[in-house]
Design an enzyme around this catalytic site. Structure first.
Site, mmCIF file in Angstrom:
data_model
loop_
_atom_site.group_PDB
_atom_site.id
_atom_site.type_symbol
_atom_site.label_atom_id
_atom_site.label_comp_id
_atom_site.label_asym_id
_atom_site.label_seq_id
_atom_site.Cartn_x
_atom_site.Cartn_y
_atom_site.Cartn_z
ATOM 1 C CG LEU A 208 36.518 66.027 29.375
ATOM 2 C CD1 LEU A 208 36.128 66.501 27.971
ATOM 3 C CD2 LEU A 208 35.569 64.923 29.808
ATOM 4 C CG HIS A 209 42.053 61.156 31.469
ATOM 5 N ND1 HIS A 209 41.428 61.560 32.612
ATOM 6 C CD2 HIS A 209 42.545 59.933 31.712
ATOM 7 C CE1 HIS A 209 41.539 60.606 33.524
ATOM 8 N NE2 HIS A 209 42.212 59.601 33.011
ATOM 9 N NE ARG A 210 38.227 57.425 33.719
ATOM 10 C CZ ARG A 210 39.410 57.068 34.220
ATOM 11 N NH1 ARG A 210 40.234 56.334 33.526
ATOM 12 N NH2 ARG A 210 39.765 57.421 35.421
ATOM 13 N NE ARG A 243 43.642 58.021 26.735
ATOM 14 C CZ ARG A 243 43.704 56.872 26.044
ATOM 15 N NH1 ARG A 243 43.106 56.758 24.881
ATOM 16 N NH2 ARG A 243 44.360 55.844 26.518
ATOM 17 C CG ASP A 285 36.982 61.829 31.955
ATOM 18 O OD1 ASP A 285 38.011 62.250 32.517
ATOM 19 O OD2 ASP A 285 36.895 61.695 30.715
#
Ligand code: UD1
Length: 376
Positions: A208-210, A243, A285
């Site tokens: 997950l990083h969006r 992030r 994502d």
């Protein structure tokens, strides 16, 4: 040092972020196998952590960058501007015959903007993908880069259609297939033998990083809740992007919020590929992971409302679950009971996209007077 041998076409590649590295490797290699090119590799330094950067260069067997612009992190404007400011004098000095840019990160659009004003031909690898969602920074990067590119190398037929719809002349578009899959197929054997013997037989994998998922706690929290719920049925491994790591700590999420999940550092390419290969499912994502899971035949549940890679849904294993966490839970139950979606591998995702690009650049060189910088 920059290579400046004369008489050969000088290709300069610009990469900056983790997903660029798997894409440049096969193109660089295919060009190196021909006699007609000198190559320069420029790293913008958008990604700089060892786990996001050095380890990828080693595993993918990409040469050390000839130049590193060390732009680092920042707001979109600052990061994009820094790449532009730092790359302009270099391009003015070197004047390559062509600059190859990859994917949709800030480094891609920044390099394309500078090249276009210096009248340097631009090849865009992974051109034409569209999510039609302009709230995604990558969609802006894709749209602008494709307007500026001289030659568009596309991974799938939908990308060709998108470019044609935007007025790009057909002779500038080359459907070459997916370069990421070149790298996947080359390293799959190694990936399969790289797995730790301690790994459980059944597990799920998460990335997950969006910004749309991780930058607001009210979006991130329900995702973490479902993941911890899933981890009661099956072990869940979650290599955490910097992030996301930063947001988890900013929002004050504690170990209790991620109970049951195996939180890991970002993983090297080969080991992560091995994990994907053996996973019961992947929740993500990422763009590239939607493509990799489709190629591996592993069920992929994408936490986005849309995708710029629709072929992974129409032909592949990908299911868009968006923010519907009840749906995510249902899809997992269905996969664990043996009812995963069937899939086929998209056209030209065959391990030879890099060679087709090299061939095409050679042909471009022969017809450059006709194509280069001329009006559409
Ligand atoms: C970028 C790309 C995204 C791609 C992703 C893959 C853009 C707009 N986004 O997002 O399309 O899917 O890379 O990883 O170009 N950081 C580190 N170390 C690093 C790099 C980043 O700690 O080596 C941290 C910094 O706090 C930084 C944050 O991660 O502010 C975000 O990095 P950035 O390069 O801005 O975007 P990504 O989220 O990585």
């Amino acid at each position: 040092m920059i290579k400046t041998q004369s008489g050969r076409m000088h290709i300069l590649h610009v990469v900056g972020a983790r997903p660029n590295f798997m894409k440049v490797a096969p193109v660089y290699r295919a060009l190196a196998q021909r006699d007609s090119f000198d190559q320069t590799l420029v790293h913008t330094g958008q990604h700089y952590d060892v786990n996001m950067n050095d380890v990828f260069f080693q595993q993918l067997d990409i040469p050390e960058p000839d130049e590193n612009l060390a732009v680092g992190s920042g707001t979109h404007a600052r990061q994009t501007a820094e790449v532009m400011i730092r790359i302009e004098p270099m391009l003015t000095r070197i004047r390559p015959d062509m600059v190859v840019v990859y994917g949709d990160v800030n480094s891609t659009v920044a390099a394309a903007l500078v090249c276009s004003k210096l009248h340097i031909a631009i090849a865009h690898v992974e051109a034409g993908l569209r999510s039609f969602d302009r709230t995604m920074p990558e969609e802006i990067n894709r749209l602008v880069t494709d307007q500026l590119a001289t030659v568009h190398f596309t991974p799938s037929a939908d990308a060709d259609r998108n470019l044609l719809n935007e007025g790009i002349a057909p002779e500038r578009i080359r459907f070459v297939g997916n370069v990421m899959i070149d790298t996947l197929l080359r390293l799959l054997g190694e990936a399969e033998t790289s797995l730790a013997s301690s790994l459980p037989r059944d597990f799920g994998l998460v990335t997950l990083h969006r910004p749309s998922n991780v930058d607001e706690s009210e979006h991130l929290q329900p995702i973490l809740e479902v993941l911890t719920e899933i981890s009661r049925d099956i072990e869940v491994f979650f290599p955490v992007h910097p992030r996301t790591r930063q947001r988890l700590s900013e929002f004050g999420f504690s170990r209790r919020d991620t109970a049951g999940l195996h939180l890991l550092d970002p993983m090297p390419y080969v080991q992560f590929l091995g994990m994907q290969r053996k996973a019961k499912f992947v929740i993500t994502d990422s763009g590239g992971i939607q493509e990799e899971t489709t190629t591996l035949g592993i069920p992929c549940l994408t936490l986005r409302e849309n995708t710029e890679r629709p072929v992974t849904v129409s032909a592949g294993t990908n299911v868009l679950v968006g923010r519907d966490m009840a749906r995510l839970r249902r899809e997992i139950v269905s996969i664990l009971s043996g009812k995963a979606k069937r899939a086929t591998i998209p056209e030209l995702w065959d391990g030879h996209a890099g060679e087709r690009i090299a061939q095409s650049i050679e042909e471009y060189e022969l017809s450059r007077v006709r194509l280069q910088l001329g009006p559409d």
